[in-house]
Design an enzyme around this catalytic site. Structure first.
Site, PDB file in Angstrom:
ATOM      1  N   HIS A  51      -1.919   0.407  -9.703  1.00 37.23           N
ATOM      2  CA  HIS A  51      -2.177  -0.272  -9.349  1.00 37.23           C
ATOM      3  C   HIS A  51      -3.247  -1.213  -9.676  1.00 37.23           C
ATOM      4  O   HIS A  51      -4.619  -1.634  -9.493  1.00 37.23           O
ATOM      5  CB  HIS A  51      -3.125   0.455  -8.161  1.00 37.23           C
ATOM      6  N   ARG A  61       0.909  -1.058  -0.220  1.00 34.20           N
ATOM      7  CA  ARG A  61      -0.077  -0.009   0.074  1.00 34.20           C
ATOM      8  C   ARG A  61       0.113   1.081   0.241  1.00 34.20           C
ATOM      9  O   ARG A  61       2.098   1.731   0.548  1.00 34.20           O
ATOM     10  CB  ARG A  61      -0.745  -0.384   0.945  1.00 34.20           C
TER      11      ARG A  61
HETATM   12  P1  NDP Z   1      -2.318 -11.697   3.655  1.00 35.21           P
HETATM   13  O1  NDP Z   1      -2.556 -11.197   5.247  1.00 35.21           O
HETATM   14  O2  NDP Z   1      -2.546 -12.981   3.544  1.00 35.21           O
HETATM   15  O3  NDP Z   1      -0.423 -11.688   4.329  1.00 35.21           O
HETATM   16  C1  NDP Z   1      -0.213 -10.936   5.542  1.00 35.21           C
HETATM   17  C2  NDP Z   1       1.436 -11.218   5.440  1.00 35.21           C
HETATM   18  O4  NDP Z   1       1.610  -9.710   6.420  1.00 35.21           O
HETATM   19  C3  NDP Z   1       1.082 -12.461   6.727  1.00 35.21           C
HETATM   20  O5  NDP Z   1       2.400 -12.948   6.705  1.00 35.21           O
HETATM   21  C4  NDP Z   1       1.549 -10.767   8.148  1.00 35.21           C
HETATM   22  O6  NDP Z   1       2.031 -12.500   8.715  1.00 35.21           O
HETATM   23  C5  NDP Z   1       2.699 -10.209   7.429  1.00 35.21           C
HETATM   24  N1  NDP Z   1       2.967  -8.977   7.699  1.00 35.21           N
HETATM   25  C6  NDP Z   1       1.541  -8.447   8.596  1.00 35.21           C
HETATM   26  N2  NDP Z   1       2.002  -7.261   9.853  1.00 35.21           N
HETATM   27  C7  NDP Z   1       3.016  -7.783   9.748  1.00 35.21           C
HETATM   28  C8  NDP Z   1       4.067  -6.765  10.513  1.00 35.21           C
HETATM   29  N3  NDP Z   1       4.078  -6.117  11.468  1.00 35.21           N
HETATM   30  N4  NDP Z   1       5.950  -7.721  10.880  1.00 35.21           N
HETATM   31  C9  NDP Z   1       5.351  -8.017   9.500  1.00 35.21           C
HETATM   32  N5  NDP Z   1       4.937  -8.975   9.083  1.00 35.21           N
HETATM   33  C10 NDP Z   1       3.995  -8.992   9.157  1.00 35.21           C
HETATM   34  O7  NDP Z   1      -2.320 -10.647   2.543  1.00 35.21           O
HETATM   35  P2  NDP Z   1      -1.978 -11.084   0.853  1.00 35.21           P
HETATM   36  O8  NDP Z   1      -0.947 -11.333   0.837  1.00 35.21           O
HETATM   37  O9  NDP Z   1      -3.705 -11.627   0.762  1.00 35.21           O
HETATM   38  O10 NDP Z   1      -1.657  -9.390   0.619  1.00 35.21           O
HETATM   39  C11 NDP Z   1      -1.145  -8.114   0.837  1.00 35.21           C
HETATM   40  C12 NDP Z   1      -0.801  -7.051   0.255  1.00 35.21           C
HETATM   41  O11 NDP Z   1      -0.620  -7.213  -0.662  1.00 35.21           O
HETATM   42  C13 NDP Z   1      -2.513  -6.627   1.244  1.00 35.21           C
HETATM   43  O12 NDP Z   1      -2.682  -6.645   2.178  1.00 35.21           O
HETATM   44  C14 NDP Z   1      -2.458  -5.503  -0.337  1.00 35.21           C
HETATM   45  O13 NDP Z   1      -2.146  -4.318   0.732  1.00 35.21           O
HETATM   46  C15 NDP Z   1      -1.875  -5.474  -1.111  1.00 35.21           C
HETATM   47  N6  NDP Z   1      -2.084  -5.733  -2.137  1.00 35.21           N
HETATM   48  C16 NDP Z   1      -1.551  -5.136  -3.739  1.00 35.21           C
HETATM   49  C17 NDP Z   1      -1.906  -5.694  -5.001  1.00 35.21           C
HETATM   50  C18 NDP Z   1      -2.096  -5.046  -5.797  1.00 35.21           C
HETATM   51  O14 NDP Z   1      -2.995  -4.967  -6.672  1.00 35.21           O
HETATM   52  N7  NDP Z   1      -0.907  -3.958  -5.765  1.00 35.21           N
HETATM   53  C19 NDP Z   1      -3.321  -6.651  -5.287  1.00 35.21           C
HETATM   54  C20 NDP Z   1      -3.062  -7.506  -3.645  1.00 35.21           C
HETATM   55  C21 NDP Z   1      -2.466  -7.016  -2.597  1.00 35.21           C
HETATM   56  P3  NDP Z   1       2.437 -13.510   9.573  1.00 35.21           P
HETATM   57  O15 NDP Z   1       2.305 -14.853   8.219  1.00 35.21           O
HETATM   58  O16 NDP Z   1       3.185 -13.524  10.656  1.00 35.21           O
HETATM   59  O17 NDP Z   1       0.505 -13.334   9.618  1.00 35.21           O
HETATM   60  C1  OXD Z   2      -6.742  -5.679  -2.968  1.00 32.99           C
HETATM   61  C2  OXD Z   2      -5.650  -4.881  -4.826  1.00 32.99           C
HETATM   62  O1  OXD Z   2      -5.839  -5.677  -2.295  1.00 32.99           O
HETATM   63  O2  OXD Z   2      -5.793  -4.377  -5.392  1.00 32.99           O
HETATM   64  O3  OXD Z   2      -6.608  -6.797  -3.993  1.00 32.99           O
HETATM   65  O4  OXD Z   2      -5.194  -3.802  -3.811  1.00 32.99           O
END
Ligand code: NDP
Ligand code: OXD
Length: 311
Positions: A274, A226
């Site tokens: 994005h 983000r």
């Molecule tokens: P998940 O919720 O499956 O995974 C989040 C990961 O981040 C987990 O491994 C979690 O750790 C880790 N995490 C969260 N907080 C912390 C922290 N403070 N310190 C260290 N690690 C942390 O999310 P997704 O993989 O599905 O998606 C990730 C992000 O990608 C979304 O939230 C979104 O913002 C972004 N995104 C962007 C897109 C784009 O087109 N640019 C499309 C889709 C998503 P743990 O495993 O221990 O819980």
């Molecule tokens: C998502 C994104 O979070 O599109 O899926 O950014």
């Protein structure tokens, strides 16, 4: 048994989604949300940009299927009752698109295609060297549905791959660090850093000058998490000093990125609007149908957002 699922989304085409569900998940009957429509009795809703008052108009809502992986807007929405389960989208189309996007940007930085493009524009036949992938240290912040798949993919392309997440985990061939106490070890000397973290109070502004100092001089940065995770001024300074050699940015503080923003025309920044990954409607429909089946069978939903953790 047919389950009813409300599509409440100001940007989605209902007819298109209805066709998708008819083909991929015919047991789910899609209901079109329209302003002020009474949706009492329906337990499921899917949305990315919800219509006004939809949660009030759905007093029986049990599960909210978000048409995206980043759910920070939904977790911050006080109009969603606490008993409603918020489900993050996880489906193969979204995951593979992210793997492809990150791989594209990692290869771009690894082989410095920006220098090659400049050389071509200037009709210069240049020499260029680059390390073998196993000598290129690449790190992924966030090892959730997307980050873990990306780390796997990078490893399979031969890169020396590290990962960082909140909790410890094992990913074959990837060196994983967990928790804030290990972030310095994770970052130490990384040459390409990928951010796939969710936006939470802990991750807001995490990509800043202090963090960049741990990376190898001239490191590449890829932000697909983000925009608010990046300190934009610190990135510009790090590019100026050469601490960061190039950045690929898909997400921004303000979207669309305002005309006149320095990122647009920066020679070492690649801007994409994005679009790193988006849901594939058919596999999303199948994923939602499987979740509804689980729920109706009394099993827990998967990929639930946790209000306390913030993602
Ligand atoms: P998940 O919720 O499956 O995974 C989040 C990961 O981040 C987990 O491994 C979690 O750790 C880790 N995490 C969260 N907080 C912390 C922290 N403070 N310190 C260290 N690690 C942390 O999310 P997704 O993989 O599905 O998606 C990730 C992000 O990608 C979304 O939230 C979104 O913002 C972004 N995104 C962007 C897109 C784009 O087109 N640019 C499309 C889709 C998503 P743990 O495993 O221990 O819980
Ligand atoms: C998502 C994104 O979070 O599109 O899926 O950014």
């Amino acid at each position: 048994m047919t389950a009813q699922l409300v599509l409440s989304d100001t940007g989605a085409n209902f007819g298109t989604w209805e066709g998708v569900f008819r083909k991929a998940a015919p047991e789910v009957a899609l209901v079109h949300d329209q302003p002020e429509r009474d949706l009492a009795g329906i337990r499921y809703c899917m949305t990315w940009k919800p219509l006004p008052d939809v949660y009030t108009r759905m007093p029986d809502l049990a599960a909210l299927f978000v048409l995206g992986a980043g759910v920070e807007r939904f977790l911050a929405d006080a109009t969603i009752p606490a008993n409603v389960q918020i489900v993050k989208m996880a489906e193969p189309g979204l995951t593979q698109a992210m793997e492809h996007y990150v791989l594209w940007q990692v290869l771009e930085l690894h082989r410095d295609f920006r220098a090659l493009a400049t050389a071509q524009r200037e009709a210069r036949w240049i020499d260029q060297t680059y390390p073998a992938p196993w000598d290129r240290k690449v790190g992924v912040m966030g090892l959730g549905t997307l980050g873990e798949a990306v780390a796997h993919r990078l490893k399979s392309f031969g890169f020396e791959t590290r990962g960082w997440s909140r909790s410890a985990k094992t990913i074959e061939g990837v060196t994983v660090f967990a928790g804030t106490g290990r972030i310095a070890d994770f970052l130490d000397g990384l040459e390409i850093l990928v951010c796939l973290l969710p936006l939470t109070p802990e991750t807001r502004g995490i990509l800043n000058g202090d963090l960049f100092r741990h990376l190898a001089k001239g490191a590449g940065l890829i932000n697909v998490g983000r925009g608010a995770q990046l300190n934009e001024a610190d990135l510009l300074s790090a590019l100026e000093s050469g601490q960061i050699g190039g950045a690929s940015l898909d997400v921004f503080h303000t979207e669309p990125l305002p005309e006149g923003h320095p990122f647009w025309r920066h020679p070492r920044i690649l801007v994409t609007p994005h679009l790193a990954s988006d849901v594939d409607p058919e596999s999303a429909a199948r994923a939602i149908k499987q979740q509804i089946d689980r729920f109706e069978a009394g099993q827990g939903l998967e990929h639930l957002a946790d209000r306390k953790r913030g993602y």
